[in-house]
Design a protein around this motif. Structure first.
Motif, mmCIF file in Angstrom:
data_model
loop_
_atom_site.group_PDB
_atom_site.id
_atom_site.type_symbol
_atom_site.label_atom_id
_atom_site.label_comp_id
_atom_site.label_asym_id
_atom_site.label_seq_id
_atom_site.Cartn_x
_atom_site.Cartn_y
_atom_site.Cartn_z
ATOM 1 N N THR A 1 0.833 -1.211 0.000
ATOM 2 C CA THR A 1 0.000 0.000 0.000
ATOM 3 C C THR A 1 0.861 1.252 0.000
ATOM 4 O O THR A 1 0.680 2.154 -0.837
ATOM 5 C CB THR A 1 -0.921 0.017 1.233
ATOM 6 O OG1 THR A 1 -1.875 -1.040 1.115
ATOM 7 C CG2 THR A 1 -1.660 1.344 1.331
ATOM 8 N N TYR A 2 1.827 1.323 0.899
ATOM 9 C CA TYR A 2 2.590 2.562 1.034
ATOM 10 C C TYR A 2 3.724 2.685 0.016
ATOM 11 O O TYR A 2 4.206 3.791 -0.231
ATOM 12 C CB TYR A 2 3.064 2.734 2.476
ATOM 13 C CG TYR A 2 1.899 3.189 3.311
ATOM 14 C CD1 TYR A 2 1.454 4.499 3.241
ATOM 15 C CD2 TYR A 2 1.177 2.291 4.086
ATOM 16 C CE1 TYR A 2 0.342 4.908 3.946
ATOM 17 C CE2 TYR A 2 0.055 2.695 4.790
ATOM 18 C CZ TYR A 2 -0.359 4.011 4.717
ATOM 19 O OH TYR A 2 -1.473 4.427 5.396
ATOM 20 N N ILE A 3 4.114 1.580 -0.585
ATOM 21 C CA ILE A 3 4.983 1.699 -1.767
ATOM 22 C C ILE A 3 4.196 2.393 -2.873
ATOM 23 O O ILE A 3 4.699 3.299 -3.556
ATOM 24 C CB ILE A 3 5.489 0.315 -2.222
ATOM 25 C CG1 ILE A 3 6.403 -0.289 -1.161
ATOM 26 C CG2 ILE A 3 6.243 0.433 -3.546
ATOM 27 C CD1 ILE A 3 6.841 -1.708 -1.454
ATOM 28 N N GLY A 4 2.934 1.986 -3.056
ATOM 29 C CA GLY A 4 2.069 2.626 -4.042
ATOM 30 C C GLY A 4 1.799 4.079 -3.722
ATOM 31 O O GLY A 4 1.826 4.949 -4.601
ATOM 32 N N VAL A 5 1.546 4.375 -2.446
ATOM 33 C CA VAL A 5 1.317 5.771 -2.035
ATOM 34 C C VAL A 5 2.542 6.624 -2.353
ATOM 35 O O VAL A 5 2.435 7.759 -2.813
ATOM 36 C CB VAL A 5 0.983 5.845 -0.532
ATOM 37 C CG1 VAL A 5 0.972 7.302 -0.048
ATOM 38 C CG2 VAL A 5 -0.375 5.203 -0.254
ATOM 39 N N GLY A 6 3.731 6.051 -2.142
ATOM 40 C CA GLY A 6 4.962 6.771 -2.445
ATOM 41 C C GLY A 6 5.097 7.118 -3.915
ATOM 42 O O GLY A 6 5.654 8.161 -4.268
ATOM 43 N N MET A 7 4.594 6.252 -4.799
ATOM 44 C CA MET A 7 4.623 6.548 -6.233
ATOM 45 C C MET A 7 3.713 7.713 -6.600
ATOM 46 O O MET A 7 3.986 8.458 -7.546
ATOM 47 C CB MET A 7 4.184 5.315 -7.031
ATOM 48 C CG MET A 7 5.112 4.124 -6.926
ATOM 49 S SD MET A 7 4.479 2.750 -7.917
ATOM 50 C CE MET A 7 5.323 1.372 -7.159
ATOM 51 N N LEU A 8 2.620 7.879 -5.857
ATOM 52 C CA LEU A 8 1.662 8.937 -6.162
ATOM 53 C C LEU A 8 2.040 10.272 -5.532
ATOM 54 O O LEU A 8 1.617 11.324 -6.000
ATOM 55 C CB LEU A 8 0.265 8.529 -5.682
ATOM 56 C CG LEU A 8 -0.361 7.303 -6.358
ATOM 57 C CD1 LEU A 8 -1.729 7.006 -5.753
ATOM 58 C CD2 LEU A 8 -0.497 7.506 -7.860
ATOM 59 N N CYS A 9 2.828 10.238 -4.461
ATOM 60 C CA CYS A 9 3.224 11.481 -3.783
ATOM 61 C C CYS A 9 4.453 12.083 -4.470
ATOM 62 O O CYS A 9 5.319 11.356 -4.951
ATOM 63 C CB CYS A 9 3.544 11.213 -2.313
ATOM 64 S SG CYS A 9 2.099 10.855 -1.306
#
Length: 696
Positions: free
Chosen positions: A263-271
């Motif tokens: 989840t937070y690997i994905g969030v990092g891509m969007l931020c």
């Protein structure tokens, strides 16, 4: 020009003479449906399904770290996928269906984002959870009284949401034309979503969208399978890959490790890179430098007997310094936005010869002004809902009176400061903490839904979606959110996670402690703070303002170095939560950077799809996991990681236990198991085993 010729030119996006077509020239040949045809049964059906799924995703993010990226790309993309699949299936069975337009796509996106937005503004990871016993006890002795604690029940939670979630929609209606047409405010998120939806509905864009959907589902599948695999090893809260001491036990104890969260690997891509690096910087200077130094003052700055999670101890420094950064950043942004709005208003009035609108400007204005919503509808809607809230909310929260609610509707934009104002006004002994949190909730709901609707109006303006269809889709989405959010939170999170809000829980919900801390500060004043905490917090308040000033000056002079100035708001998050999720997000940034170095255009097209797939897959595994938990089916194994020395002691203990029988040692075994869960307790284990062997 003939329609056929225009449609042919859409393939290449060129006019005769190799001049590129603009967006509205591409769609000129396509008829714009009426607002009723934009708001279809199939769009509502798809919106309801996606709205519930996105509610679950946002709720999981709420109760883990509280960091929620924009999910507009995923909402628009999945809306496009489901309706195009719908039309293809209908055609295969000989049924005719209306063409899928960008306006209908916008309606779906608006409805889904409205539903999932309620999951954020509901406060189940912040102000509502901050009212509960877990958070009150975690905060320490102050404010741990019956009238400052609330027991969560589905009935009043849903009723409160219904009372406060619709007012903001009516409050913003009179401003839509002024903000979007007259002042030409860009609303970046709404504009970006419109660009995405417009691109889906060109022939080339449709082909790209198919590839993006395929990418999303591939990563969705992989992410869900990985989450399922991890589940097998998590029979207790501190088991599994999410507790892997990547950089050693000492840094693990400082909450600095990689927890394998897709989840937070994905969030990092969007931020943006700047946000992720700001959080990394914040985690290093807080848990790596400040808190270890303050811990050495235990017994001098705060009581020796206080636990680390007591607000009168170390937790007080963590929470209130983070609050100072957030308030400093928020205050600066509020003043800056207000100043820019006033400046642009004066500037627009002084311009005598305004430039002529292009075709791409004229066409959206024509359709945006077509289906207006009367001002009397906005006025009556706002008035009726406000009166109902003023009468009813005090029955849900008795410490909040009707005159408090009236002032809340007047000063809604200052929602964070409301916790201080109303909490201090009511007082600790009269339930001031609950009053401050509830007041914040009413204000947050108004501001959040109003801002979401204005962003969606901007999206609709650029896709020629009717304001009327946008408004009704927002109302439908809000209804879905009001129903879905309390149910999802109560039955899939709260009941399956009894330790929610506590530090070592799988759902620590850090913002619940932050909000309660602000409320406690409001009712008790600076006496709630440990020694020197006020001075440190004031220092960081001004550091936040200084960082913002430096960035704005660099942006004004068009310096490329503005991107290297840390974000105070982003820095604040790991101050009280640690850096474990930041490692995940920086890994996502690293993947994004690698893709951009290889092919920037390809990265822009597919990295958001990869990120959305990872977030959705990992988050949605929580649904079957929660169902299994409700059925009393837990993971079969526990995988723990211990230092070599501690592991030797554990092996010794197990050897002793396996070779002897001790009729009365049950309590000692429980005591030992509690000790070994802390990797820093080797000395305690030695003492325990020494005493155990001595007694035979």
């Amino acid at each position: 020009m003939e329609i056929e010729e225009k449609l042919e030119r859409m393939e290449s996006g060129k006019k005769p003479g190799e001049q590129e077509l603009t967006i509205e020239e591409i769609f000129e040949a396509k008829e714009v449906p009426s607002w009723k045809d934009q708001l279809t049964i199939r769009s509502i059906f798809v919106s309801a399904i996606l709205g519930v799924l996105f509610t679950f995703i946002v709720m999981k993010l709420n109760v883990t770290t509280g960091i929620i990226p924009s999910l507009n790309v995923a909402a628009g993309l999945l809306g496009f996928f489901f309706i195009t699949s719908w039309t293809k299936i209908c055609s295969k069975f000989g049924f005719t269906s209306k063409p899928f337009t960008r306006q209908e796509n916008t309606v779906i996106q608006t409805c889904v984002v409205a539903a999932s937005g309620i999951a954020f503004s509901s406060g189940y990871g912040s102000y509502i959870l901050g009212m509960t016993k877990n958070i009150a006890e975690k905060a320490g002795r102050d404010g741990d009284t019956a009238n400052n604690i609330v027991t969560l029940h589905l009935g009043w939670m849903m009723g409160f949401l219904a009372l406060v979630s619709f007012v903001g929609l009516f409050s913003i209606l009179p401003l839509r034309k002024k903000m979007i047409i007259d002042y030409k405010l860009t609303y970046p998120s709404g504009s970006a979503t419109a660009f995405l939806i417009n691109s889906f509905h060109t022939p080339k864009g449709a082909e790209l969208a198919k590839k993006q959907v395929a990418t999303l589902f591939r990563w969705f599948t992989g992410s869900m399978v990985w989450a399922f695999f991890q589940w097998f090893f998590t029979s207790s809260g501190d088991c599994g890959f999410s507790n892997f001491p990547t950089f050693g036990p000492q840094l693990y104890a400082r909450k600095f490790y990689f927890d394998f969260s897709a989840t937070y690997i994905g969030v990092g891509m969007l931020c943006p890179y700047s946000i992720n690096l700001s959080m990394l910087f914040g985690s290093v200077i807080s848990f790596g430098l400040m808190w270890p130094l303050i811990e050495k003052q235990k017994g001098h700055w705060y009581g020796k007997d206080l636990k680390d999670n007591d607000l009168s101890g170390l937790q007080g420094y963590r929470v209130f310094v983070a609050i100072a950064l957030i308030l400093g950043d928020g205050l600066f942004q509020f003043v800056l936005v207000a100043a820019k709005a006033i400046y642009n208003l004066i500037k627009s009035k002084n311009i005598e010869n305004k430039p002529e609108n292009s075709y791409d400007d004229q066409r959206p204005i024509e359709y945006f002004e077509k289906d207006q919503i009367s001002l009397w509808v906005a006025g009556i809607g706002y008035g009726v809902l406000a009166v109902v809230s003023i009468i009813t909310v005090p029955y849900i929260f008795p410490s909040l009176k009707y005159y408090h609610i009236i002032l809340i509707y007047v000063f809604a934009p200052l929602w964070k400061i409301a916790i201080f104002i109303f909490g201090g006004w009511v007082g600790l002994n009269n339930g001031g903490i609950i009053a401050g949190l509830a007041a914040c909730g009413v204000m947050l709901s108004i501001v959040s839904t109003a801002s979401d609707l204005m962003q969606d109006f901007r999206t609709g303006y650029l896709t020629l979606a009717s304001p009327r269809s946008m408004f009704f889709s927002q109302i439908i989405g809000t209804v879905i959110g009001v129903i879905a959010s309390p149910i999802v939170f109560m039955y899939l999170f709260y009941k399956t996670t009894p330790d929610m809000g506590l530090d070592h829980s799988k759902a620590p919900a850090p913002f619940a402690s932050i909000y309660r801390g602000i409320a406690l500060l409001g009712v008790k004043g600076v006496s709630a703070l440990p020694k020197h905490c006020l001075e440190i917090a004031i220092g960081f308040f001004f550091i936040a303002i200084l960082l913002n000033i430096i960035r704005e000056v660099l942006v004004h002079y068009k310096s490329p170095y503005h991107k290297y100035v840390p974000s105070a708001m982003a820095m604040a998050v790991p101050f009280f939560q640690g850096g474990y999720f930041v490692i995940d997000m920086c890994l996502g940034s690293l993947y994004k950077f690698w893709r951009e170095r290889k092919n920037k255009a390809e990265a822009d097209a597919f990295v958001p799809a990869v990120a959305s797939g990872m977030i959705c897959g990992d988050s949605l595994w929580g649904i079957p996991a929660s169902i299994l938990s409700l059925a009393n089916v837990g993971p079969p194994m526990c995988m723990k990681f211990l230092p070599a020395a501690t592991n030797d002691h554990v092996d010794k203990f197990l050897e002793v236990v396996s070779n002897k029988t001790f009729p009365s040692m049950g309590g000692q075994v429980d005591q030992f198991l509690k000790v070994v869960t802390d990797v820093a307790n080797a000395d305690k284990i030695n003492n325990f085993l020494s005493g155990f062997n001595t007694t035979g």
